[in-house]
Each structure stands twice: as structure tokens, then as C-alpha cells.
Write a protein that holds these residues in place. Structure first.
Motif: not given
Length: 253
Positions: A226, A230, A233-237, A239-240
């Protein structure tokens, strides 16, 4: 059998090709886009107007977007001659307003590029009239060795499961390819893993062969992954990743 198609996309193309190879006559292709392209492949007439659809054929296959199916079948039902009309959707219920309606749903993912081994494709059938169901069964058994009579509710549940097994899985493959490409790593290194995972899912219960840090409860690795997302810059990933990891951990306690 004389068969016409409404639609010229991936499902229509693969199915029309299949019927044509089996010796059926493909009469017409109705589609606002690319009708002529598919018509040329199967020696059919390309038409641009729904009023020109010939209702004297044995079967009309509707292979279009789900939201347009019922309206189109209503238009076809206004014809004097009313042929058997089937759609190829997994989620759309059997149309009960048109007495000669049916479903011919192939449970497979389709593309223009790849050839389908139709003998292995499950075909799910449904029809209003018993005589039409017999006709669909005869046609389906020419195409595939796996023919099933499921109702609309069963088919909807199966289609939902297919979205998880196919569409969501492929989305994860796409994410994986983006991640390794960004790091300068060859995505082909994951091919054996992808194939082995799919193979195990067909040989064993997926629950029994689940692996990975979430299955092991390895919180250190989970947090490391995680943090890496971060930094990318993959905040949506992130969460996934959390959502899927929680789903994996849940049944194992």
C-alpha cells in the motif's frame, strides 16, 4: 435454417460466423454501424432500417446493448409475420410481451481477434413457447456440447458471477501490466502465474487454493504494498488493494 442478426459487434460477428460455418443461411444484418462488414463475411444482406427486417426468417438474433433490447423487440413485434426473436444477453430477462421471444446466451468473452472453440462454450437457453425452445435446443446442440435451460434469474446470477470471474479479473491484469511497465519489468513474466491461477480455479475450489499475503495475514507485506502504491500516486488502487485484501482475509478468520 434462415437466420438474421440485429447487431454487428463481437457477439454477433462470432455467432454469425459460427452459424454460417454450420451451413445455415444468414439472411440479413441490421446495424447502424458496420453492417456491411459482417454481411460480407457471411454472404448476407446489410440493411440500415429496422423496417426492412424480413420477418419470414426462422430466427432473428438480437446482439446489441442490453438497454436497447426490449425497445427493439417491441418494434419487431409490430410486424405482420412474427419470427422467433432471441437476445444474447446474460442479464436481460426473457421478454414476456412478445410471445415468440427467447434467449440464446453464450457464456464466453468475445473479441474480433480470437477464434472461439464453440464446442466448449456453455449456451443458456430460454423461450416463451415450448416449440421455440425445442428449435433453440436443436440449434444449440449443433454449436456446443454444453447446453443448459436456465431461467432469467439463474442467468442473471451466472452473468454476475461471470463479471467477477472475467471482467474484474481482466481489469486486475490491466492494473498489473501498468504497474510492471512503469517499473520497467516485462509483463510476460506474469503469464505463467496468470495461467496457473486460472487452471487451479477450474480444478479446485477457489477458496481452497487462495494464496498471497492477505491469505497468510502478513500485515507487513500488505502495508508495504500500500505504501508503494501511495508513492506512485495510486490512491484509488490503494483503496482497491485494501478492499480485495479484506475480502480475501474475511473467510479465513
Amino acid at each position: 435454417m434462415k437466420i438474421s442478426f440485429v447487431g454487428s459487434g463481437r457477439v454477433a460477428t462470432q455467432l454469425a460466423d459460427c452459424f454460417f460455418r454450420l451451413g445455415h443461411t444468414i439472411c440479413q444484418i441490421y446495424s447502424p454501424h458496420h453492417a456491411q462488414r459482417l454481411a460480407n463475411r457471411v454472404n448476407a444482406q446489410a440493411i440500415q432500417c429496422l423496417d426492412d427486417v424480413d420477418g419470414s426468417v426462422d430466427l432473428i438474433v438480437v446482439a446489441i446493448k442490453d438497454e436497447a433490447i426490449n425497445d427493439l423487440m417491441i418494434e419487431i413485434s409490430k410486424q405482420t409475420t412474427q419470427p422467433l426473436v432471441v437476445h444474447t444477453s446474460g442479464s436481460t430477462a426473457l421478454n414476456t410481451h412478445y410471445h415468440r421471444s427467447g434467449v440464446f446466451y453464450p457464456l464466453q468473452t468475445f473479441s474480433f481477434e480470437s477464434q472461439i472453440n464453440w464446442k466448449e462454450v456453455p449456451l443458456l437457453l430460454e423461450a416463451q413457447e415450448s416449440k421455440d425452445l425445442v428449435l433453440l435446443e436443436q440449434l444449440a446442440h449443433q454449436v456446443s456440447s454444453s447446453v443448459y435451460l436456465y431461467n432469467s434469474h439463474q442467468r442473471l446470477n451466472l452473468h454476475l458471477a461471470a463479471v467477477f470471474a472475467c471482467n474484474f479479473s481482466n481489469c486486475c491484469y490491466d492494473v498489473a501490466e501498468q504497474l510492471v511497465t512503469q517499473a520497467g519489468v516485462d509483463f510476460a513474466l506474469l503469464h505463467p502465474l496468470i495461467l496457473e491461477t486460472a487452471k487451479k480455479a477450474t480444478l479446485f475450489k477457489p477458496y481452497d487454493v487462495q494464496t498471497g499475503p492477505a491469505r497468510r495475514g502478513d500485515q507487513k507485506i500488505l502495508e508495504m504494498h500500500q505504501q508503494l502504491l501511495q508513492t506512485l500516486n495510486q490512491d484509488e488502487l490503494v483503496h482497491l488493494y485494501q478492499l480485495l485484501s479484506t475480502q480475501i482475509k474475511k473467510p479465513y478468520g
